[in-house]
Design a protein around this motif. Structure first.
Motif, short mmCIF file in Angstrom:
data_model
loop_
_atom_site.label_atom_id
_atom_site.label_comp_id
_atom_site.label_asym_id
_atom_site.label_seq_id
_atom_site.Cartn_x
_atom_site.Cartn_y
_atom_site.Cartn_z
N SER A 1 0.85 -1.19 0.00
CA SER A 1 0.00 0.00 0.00
C SER A 1 0.89 1.24 0.00
N SER B 1 -8.64 2.58 6.96
CA SER B 1 -7.29 2.01 7.04
C SER B 1 -6.57 2.10 5.70
N GLN C 1 -7.17 7.87 3.33
CA GLN C 1 -6.25 8.75 4.05
C GLN C 1 -5.79 9.90 3.16
N ILE D 1 -15.08 -0.11 6.79
CA ILE D 1 -14.99 -1.34 6.00
C ILE D 1 -13.64 -1.34 5.29
N ARG D 2 -12.92 -2.43 5.45
CA ARG D 2 -11.58 -2.46 4.87
C ARG D 2 -11.67 -2.64 3.35
N ILE E 1 -5.37 8.15 14.30
CA ILE E 1 -5.14 7.34 15.51
C ILE E 1 -5.80 8.03 16.70
N LEU F 1 -9.73 5.96 14.72
CA LEU F 1 -10.09 5.30 13.45
C LEU F 1 -9.04 4.29 13.01
N LEU F 2 -7.87 4.36 13.63
CA LEU F 2 -6.79 3.42 13.27
C LEU F 2 -6.32 2.70 14.52
#
Lengths: 342, 506, 338
Positions: free
Chosen positions: C65, C167, C172, C201-202, C333, C337-338
């Protein structure tokens, strides 16, 4: 009035008939030994009495109550029958005391002291109660198993070869202890064993089994002296079986003329002599044989004698007057020979 | 100790120290970060959320696995269920389906499936065989005399089960539950697909957001603590009670309980279980294969992934077994306190999730051992650390079958010590070594997180290829990889099944 | 020693296998180019295949990623095995750029891309672009009920009704645009509201799938997931529509995928050739004809005909190099959310 009575009990496992039409009775307080080689059906019979298995046909009555018949089957946990198995089958996850108290209700008043009493009764130090079963010797384990079974004051005690896993000395002392204990408690007992001396010394009644059949039931002495057939005869001890002609109140056989208990004249009888009835003498009168083997075994010698007529006899002889190999010997007979009823 | 044993002990010590590297890394990271950073990154609502998720997942999944396994084991081992052997095999077979393929199948069947309930469902289906295997084996080996005695002592059948059978299953249940718990902590793919956040998914998120940074490493620290808590719980639950059979005689074979009129409802248990654990994944894969047609069979790509998977699996399997030999040898031939400590350190390392081991190795190689960075050496080292206990278990059992007496016998027949070792011990231990290698190879084939983080550039295994496609929701293209993984695992699962049958003398 | 025959043989075997493993020789000059690729694998594969066919230069991909690979290159520093870095979004390429690890691209490469889509001093160049969209379930929302701005999704009425993949580097990047356009306090408030309102949702594809299944009303994703699924089976998108925020809203953010050559590369000639090829007509044509559905950014390069033209998106003006992924991660963070 018999306390335990089995009538016409049969059991099949697939094609194998484990029990065939077995009937036997036992009076209250009686001590029955069921003797037979492995596969004779003796353990199956015991398991049917205990309720672990149901018979195919037949009935079992205990103290007038039907345990099993064609219509009902009282499950084992409602029979109040104690059992001690070959290696005790102690619960490995419980302490000795918890094993003994397993069948006692948890809320029972005086439970702990009862467990102690039981341990003392079977001759164990109550301090062993906190131990784990695997910390005990084989003999101790069997005593715990007995105490566990006794805790519920069973109406009937079943002993399934409980001494066979012990070594010889321990076996005798444990057997005597158990025997005395059960006798004092007056508990009707059935012992299953393949050890003839155990059966004879323990019980007041012996039942001999073979191939699923109950061959004969009787007192130890009666069975030893007057077995119904060769199977029973050899199940209870070494046997010398000879063909004979009964005439003039005597049996005429390879050992000459021998006194018998049944004086009815017959041409084709078979007689039984126990080896200890046969004494070797000097070769003076009557049949003569040659010692072909004489094995020293401490207190006695195992002697094989070939009769001049061709039969070979195996017997024990005190090692102090045992004949040498090759010696010529004569015979004298103690007591009567038993005639098999055909 | 003779010279050989001493040498083995020295090597075992080295390997055990290496096995503790990830644990040391996590501790070091915690110390290095200092209280301020630990407070910011660990003491926050998100971590509490993840802890709660992990706890709920474990608390729900493990008991369901236990109940299902006991029911199935009783039916297949102790009742006259028709086709019991067949159902017993089907109860083990779900292990051949990687966990993330289970959830891939379920999100296809029920696209809305997500959250705790879904995570529990799929976890139970994917992992219950870990409990079933030991429970069934124990149930089969239990001495029926104990149950007979309990009945003679006045216990009704259900009381016998509760007071005698269940306590005897405790070790099996503990072992299985621990295995399930560790998998729940370590699993990544299953939970991502079913949309349930655990520490492992959160760590990967952090890794993907910031590579090897403090945020990921701190979460790894918490995950390790969870893992140690699980190990301690297991040790406490085991207790010290002995469960082995007392006495010497062989146990009688188990009588089978007739199900009678309860047969049909009882038959539903294995039928439904097999339907959910095997039917759903296989039907789903079949559907995607049919939809994908010939186009998804890109043979060069699939062949490449298969080849690389086999290479990693074989090399990793061989090295892991080689690394386990000294430890296994010492624990059989020279047991003692030090040996137990060494062995325990290997087991703890093997219980750590792949992501923690991977993070440790990334951190260490990128900073200290750059030549090893992104080489096969590192990823295989991770496999060795992760799967050492599997090899150790198989090897120890088989080396124990070759007592030193046999070597002495061979020596008395004229073999020199090494010759004796070769002729006896090695020959006897070989099947165990092979079985251990197969188990490790299976683990490597299905490994996702450590492979993703550590594998050299250009590496594509069956698992990572499957994951890459299903991540892009190209479920059809992912299907061939899943099929290959299952085909690869099936013989090993069969081996596990027959092994447990043989161990019980059937 | 025979006892060691078995393990020794295994170790030897392993050693042999390792030697033949594909990228062991990565450091040698004649070895394939190593590309750290955060773009979609299928797209980069198409690019690389085209490049290799034309030039004969072999390429090995390390997929990951955006921020993972970006941070990885930073941590690897001068020892990085990477020759080229391809990103999905701008923040990751800005991360490596700020670490001073890129070498300048030659003028002819830069000239292929309009100034708006490349780094001001030519350390990297845009190779593709993607637009933020709000994918919504057509049975659950009418066009009138759609949010006018990304910021609207922070309102209590949207609680539990929209999804995103916090994530992922994609989302982001969108947050980094929000941060850049609206500042820290506004972004922090919006992220806190998102923690309450949004379903995490990832993966963008999975988020769209959830919208399609009616689990949520809508999701903030990139446009091409929708077009890609429509071109295949439509199974995950047939119930959904796309809403473009437009009007320079942060939700109209267009993220630029970048390419840069690492200063530490020992094959910089080949590396420069690859970047030039991707930014040039060959690489951009693949965006028009392939199944990636990302926007082409080259001078005069057309995007896939089914897309809303890039010029019509009214994206906010954001300087890509200022996008700060580390700050975004820190704030996310903090928001839980992370």
């Amino acid at each position: 009035m018999s306390f335990l009575s089995l009538s016409h009990v049969s059991k099949r496992y697939g094609a194998v008939e484990a029990l065939h039409d077995v009937s036997l009775t036992l009076p209250k307080g009686g001590r029955l030994a069921i003797l037979g080689p492995s596969g004779s059906g003796k353990t199956t019979l015991l398991r049917i009495i205990a309720g672990f298995e149901a018979p195919g046909t037949g009935t079992v009555l205990l103290d007038g109550e039907v345990l099993v018949d064609a219509n009902q089957h009282v499950p084992s946990h409602r029979r109040q029958i104690g059992i001690v198995m070959q290696d005790g089958a102690l619960f490995p996850h419980l302490s000795v005391a918890d094993n003994v108290g397993f069948g006692l209700a948890h809320g029972l008043a005086g439970r702990a002291s009862k467990i102690k009493e039981l341990l003392v009764m079977v001759g164990l130090d109550p301090a062993l109660g906190s131990r784990s079963p695997d910390a005990l010797s084989g003999g101790q384990q069997q005593r715990v198993a007995l105490a566990r079974a006794m805790a519920r004051a069973p109406r009937l005690m079943l002993l399934d070869e409980p001494f066979s896993a012990l070594d010889a000395t321990l076996r005798d002392t444990t057997r005597k202890a158990v025997s005395t204990l059960l006798q004092v408690a007056g508990i009707t007992t059935i012992l299953v064993t393949h050890d003839r001396s155990e059966a004879l010394s323990f019980a007041d009644q012996v039942a001999v089994m073979g191939h699923g059949h109950l061959l004969q039931q009787g007192t130890p002495q009666g069975l030893y002296r007057h077995p119904a057939n060769k199977l029973v005869a050899s199940a209870l001890g070494d046997a010398i079986v000879l063909p004979a002609r009964i005439a003039e109140g005597m049996a005429h056989c390879a050992l000459g003329k021998v006194a018998v208990n049944d004086k009815t004249a017959r041409l084709d009888a078979e007689i039984l002599l126990r080896p200890e009835q046969v004494k070797l003498t000097d070769p003076l009168t009557g049949p003569i044989g040659t010692v072909i083997e004489c094995d020293f075994a401490g207190p006695f010698c195992a002697v094989t004698v070939r009769l001049d007529g061709g039969y070979a006899l195996h017997m024990r002889q005190s090692s102090f007057n045992a004949p040498a190999q090759g010696a010529r010997v004569g015979f004298s007979i103690l007591g009567c020979a038993h005639i098999f009823t055909v | 100790m003779n010279g050989l044993t001493r040498m083995m002990a020295a090597v075992a010590l080295l390997i055990s120290i290496a096995a503790l590297v990830p644990l040391g890394f996590v501790g070091w990271v915690g110390l290095q970060a200092g209280w301020q950073m630990v407070a910011t990154l660990v003491l926050r609502p998100r971590v509490a959320e993840l802890l709660l998720n992990t706890a709920l997942l474990t608390v729900a999944t493990v008991p369901i696995c236990a109940v299902l396994s006991i029911a199935l084991a009783w039916l297949t081992e102790r009742s006259d269920l028709p086709g019991a052997r067949f159902w017993a095999w089907l109860a083990v077979a779900p292990l051949a389906v990687p966990a993330f393929v289970h959830s891939y199948a379920w999100v296809t069947v029920a696209p809305g499936l997500h959250g705790l309930g879904a995570a529990v469902l799929v976890s139970v289906l994917a992992y219950f065989p870990f409990v079933y295997l030991p429970v069934a084996a124990t149930l089969r080996r239990l001495d029926p005399a104990l149950e007979d005695n309990a009945a003679a002592l006045g216990l009704a059948p259900w009381q016998v089960f509760r007071r005698v059978v269940l306590p005897q299953l405790r070790l099996a249940l503990c072992g299985g539950a621990l295995l399930v718990g560790l998998h729940l902590l370590a699993e990544y793919g299953l939970f991502v697909m079913i949309r349930f956040d655990t520490f492992t998914t959160a760590i990967i998120d952090q890794f993907q957001s910031g590579y090897s940074g403090p945020a990921a490493n701190m979460l790894a620290m918490v995950l390790v603590v969870c893992c140690l808590v699980l190990l301690a719980t297991d040790a406490a639950a085991r207790g010290t009670t002995r469960y082995a059979r007392l006495g010497s005689g062989a146990a009688r074979t188990q009588p089978l309980t007739p199900l009678g009129s309860a047969l049909l409802p009882c038959l539903l248990v294995p039928v439904i279980t097999a339907g959910l654990t095997l039917g759903v994944p296989l039907a789903t894969l079949g559907r995607w294969l049919a939809i994908g047609g010939a186009g998804i069979w890109k043979l060069d790509e699939i062949g490449g992934a298969l080849g690389q998977t086999l290479m990693l699996a074989i090399a990793g399997g061989a090295l892991t077994v080689a690394a386990a030999i000294p430890m296994a040898f010492v624990s059989v031939r020279a047991p003692g306190l030090i040996q137990r400590v060494l062995e325990a350190s290997n087991y703890i390392a093997g219980s750590l999730p792949g992501v923690v081991v991977a993070l440790a190795l990334v951190f260490i190689t990128v900073r200290v051992a750059l030549p090893l960075y992104q080489t096969p050496v590192t990823v295989i080292a991770a496999y060795v650390l992760l799967f050492l206990p599997r090899a150790l278990l198989s090897l120890r059992a088989s080396i124990a079958q070759a007592p030193v007496d046999l070597e002495h016998a061979a020596a008395s027949l004229g073999r020199n010590p090494l010759g004796a070792l070769w002729a006896v011990t090695i020959r006897l231990a070989a099947p165990g070594a092979a079985a251990g290698m197969a188990l490790v190879a299976l683990g490597i084939t299905n490994e996702l997180t450590a492979t993703q983080l550590l594998a050299p550039t250009g590496t594509q295994t069956l698992a990572t290829a499957f994951w890459a496609y299903s991540n892009e929701i190209d479920y059809a293209a992912a299907a061939p990889y899943a099929v290959l993984m299952i085909l690869f695992a099936l013989p090993l699962t069969w081996q596990l099944h027959t092994q447990s049958q043989r161990a019980a003398g059937r | 020693m025979k006892f060691f025959a078995l393990p020794l043989a295994s170790a030897l075997l392993a050693g042999v296998l390792l030697t033949f493993a594909p990228e062991h020789a990565a450091a040698q000059a004649s070895a394939p180019l190593v590309v750290y690729n955060a773009q979609h694998v299928s797209l980069t594969k198409a690019w690389v295949e085209g490049f290799t066919r034309e030039t004969g230069i072999a390429v090995t991909l390390r997929n990951g990623s955006d921020t993972e690979l970006g941070n990885q290159i930073v941590q690897e520093g001068a020892a990085s095995p990477a020759d080229v870095f391809l990103t999905e979004n701008s923040p990751a390429i800005a991360l490596v750029e700020r670490a001073g690890l890129f070498v300048a691209l030659p003028a002819d490469t830069l000239a292929q891309v309009p100034a708006a889509f490349r780094h001001a001093s030519g350390l990297w160049v845009g190779i593709a672009a993607r637009s933020t969209v709000f994918a919504y379930n057509k049975t659950k929302l009418t066009p009138a009920q759609l949010p006018k701005s990304l910021l609207d999704l922070a309102e209590p009425g949207w609680k539990g009704r929209w999804a995103a993949s916090p994530s992922g580097a994609d989302f982001q990047a969108i947050v980094s645009a929000l941060l850049e356009t609206k500042g820290v306090p506004a972004t922090a408030i919006w992220l806190a509201a998102m923690k309450t309102n949004a379903i995490a949702i990832r993966g963008n594809g999975a988020a769209m799938k959830a919208v399609n299944a009616g689990e949520v009303d809508g999701a903030v994703i990139y446009h091409y997931y929708w077009f890609g699924d429509q071109a295949k089976t439509g199974e995950n998108s047939n119930n959904t529509g796309l809403h473009y925020f437009r009007g320079q809203d942060p939700g109209a953010f267009v993220s630029i995928s970048g390419a840069g050559v690492l200063a530490s590369s020992r094959r910089s000639v080949q590396a420069q050739a690859l970047v030039k090829w991707i930014a040039g007509p060959g690489g951009q044509a693949i965006l028009r004809t392939g199944d990636s559905f990302e926007y082409a950014v080259g001078v005069g390069a057309a995007s896939h005909p089914s897309l809303v033209p890039l010029a019509d998106l009214q994206a906010p003006l954001v300087e890509p190099s200022r996008l700060n992924s580390a700050k975004v991660a820190e704030m996310m963070i903090a928001a839980g959310l992370l």
